[in-house]
Design a protein around this motif. Sequence first.
Motif, PDB file in Angstrom:
ATOM      1  N   SER A 160      -8.070 -20.589  30.230  1.00 10.84           N
ATOM      2  CA  SER A 160      -7.671 -19.985  31.498  1.00 10.84           C
ATOM      3  C   SER A 160      -6.183 -19.666  31.512  1.00 10.84           C
ATOM      4  CB  SER A 160      -8.017 -20.925  32.644  1.00 10.84           C
ATOM      5  OG  SER A 160      -7.276 -22.115  32.522  1.00 10.84           O
ATOM      6  N   ARG A 200     -14.492 -14.467  48.651  1.00 12.62           N
ATOM      7  CA  ARG A 200     -15.196 -14.066  47.434  1.00 12.62           C
ATOM      8  C   ARG A 200     -16.435 -13.288  47.817  1.00 12.62           C
ATOM      9  NH1 ARG A 200     -14.345 -17.936  42.490  1.00 12.62           N
ATOM     10  NH2 ARG A 200     -12.125 -18.139  42.755  1.00 12.62           N
ATOM     11  N   ASP A 204     -20.795 -17.830  43.350  1.00 14.43           N
ATOM     12  CA  ASP A 204     -19.964 -16.628  43.301  1.00 14.43           C
ATOM     13  C   ASP A 204     -19.636 -16.242  41.860  1.00 14.43           C
ATOM     14  OD1 ASP A 204     -18.287 -18.667  42.653  1.00 14.43           O
ATOM     15  OD2 ASP A 204     -16.687 -18.101  44.028  1.00 14.43           O
ATOM     16  N   ALA A 205     -20.417 -16.735  40.926  1.00 10.57           N
ATOM     17  CA  ALA A 205     -20.160 -16.441  39.514  1.00 10.57           C
ATOM     18  C   ALA A 205     -21.459 -16.109  38.797  1.00 10.57           C
ATOM     19  CB  ALA A 205     -19.495 -17.644  38.844  1.00 10.57           C
ATOM     20  N   PRO A 255     -18.476 -19.175  32.433  1.00 10.55           N
ATOM     21  CA  PRO A 255     -18.543 -18.629  33.787  1.00 10.55           C
ATOM     22  C   PRO A 255     -17.799 -17.296  33.862  1.00 10.55           C
ATOM     23  CG  PRO A 255     -16.904 -20.364  33.687  1.00 10.55           C
ATOM     24  CD  PRO A 255     -17.546 -20.293  32.326  1.00 10.55           C
ATOM     25  N   THR A 305     -16.453 -14.819  36.847  1.00  8.08           N
ATOM     26  CA  THR A 305     -16.233 -14.727  38.285  1.00  8.08           C
ATOM     27  C   THR A 305     -16.264 -13.268  38.719  1.00  8.08           C
ATOM     28  OG1 THR A 305     -14.834 -16.681  38.184  1.00  8.08           O
ATOM     29  CG2 THR A 305     -14.653 -15.328  40.157  1.00  8.08           C
ATOM     30  N   ARG A 330     -14.914 -10.665  41.052  1.00  9.52           N
ATOM     31  CA  ARG A 330     -13.709 -10.495  41.860  1.00  9.52           C
ATOM     32  C   ARG A 330     -13.894  -9.319  42.801  1.00  9.52           C
ATOM     33  NH1 ARG A 330     -10.432 -14.537  41.320  1.00  9.52           N
ATOM     34  NH2 ARG A 330      -8.504 -13.514  40.858  1.00  9.52           N
ATOM     35  N   LEU A 337     -14.758  -8.151  37.064  1.00 13.35           N
ATOM     36  CA  LEU A 337     -15.232  -9.459  36.633  1.00 13.35           C
ATOM     37  C   LEU A 337     -14.068 -10.145  35.938  1.00 13.35           C
ATOM     38  CD1 LEU A 337     -18.701  -8.634  34.994  1.00 13.35           C
ATOM     39  CD2 LEU A 337     -18.224  -9.282  37.353  1.00 13.35           C
ATOM     40  N   GLU A 338     -14.029 -11.470  35.985  1.00 12.89           N
ATOM     41  CA  GLU A 338     -13.017 -12.222  35.254  1.00 12.89           C
ATOM     42  C   GLU A 338     -13.729 -13.220  34.364  1.00 12.89           C
ATOM     43  OE1 GLU A 338      -9.141 -15.077  35.864  1.00 12.89           O
ATOM     44  OE2 GLU A 338      -9.843 -13.863  37.529  1.00 12.89           O
TER      45      GLU A 338
END
Length: 119
Positions: free
Chosen positions: A25, A37, A86-87, A100, A102, A104, A109-110
């Motif tokens: 990260s 979110r 939320d993922a 995972p 996420t 956004r 997407l992250e």
Amino acid sequence: MQSSTTRVDTTVLDAAAMLAIAMGSTPGPAPGPVPQRPRVVADAVVGTWRSRDGAIKLHLRTDGTYAGEVAGRRKRPSGTYRIDGDAVMLHDAASGLHTPVTVRQHGELEMAGHRLLPA
């Protein structure tokens, strides 16, 4: 007479695990209001996603499977995904690695510190 045993960690990491460690990260955005979110809906994430530099590509299929490409890596990640709150949770079939992703705001997407945009 007591015997002392030294334990040695002999963990072997495959390419997917090494990539996950290397791409760990990154610091988040500057402090400020916490945005709401978006609710993750399967239709919203299905499709092909790519990082701005083209190093990461992720294709999420309607059948719950995915395929990816990572620059400099011969073995392509693939497996299944599921929506988890939320993922989106990726499960690599070969390595067993769970990643995972996420969802956004603004259609991004992250994943592992990389922002992915629709391709």
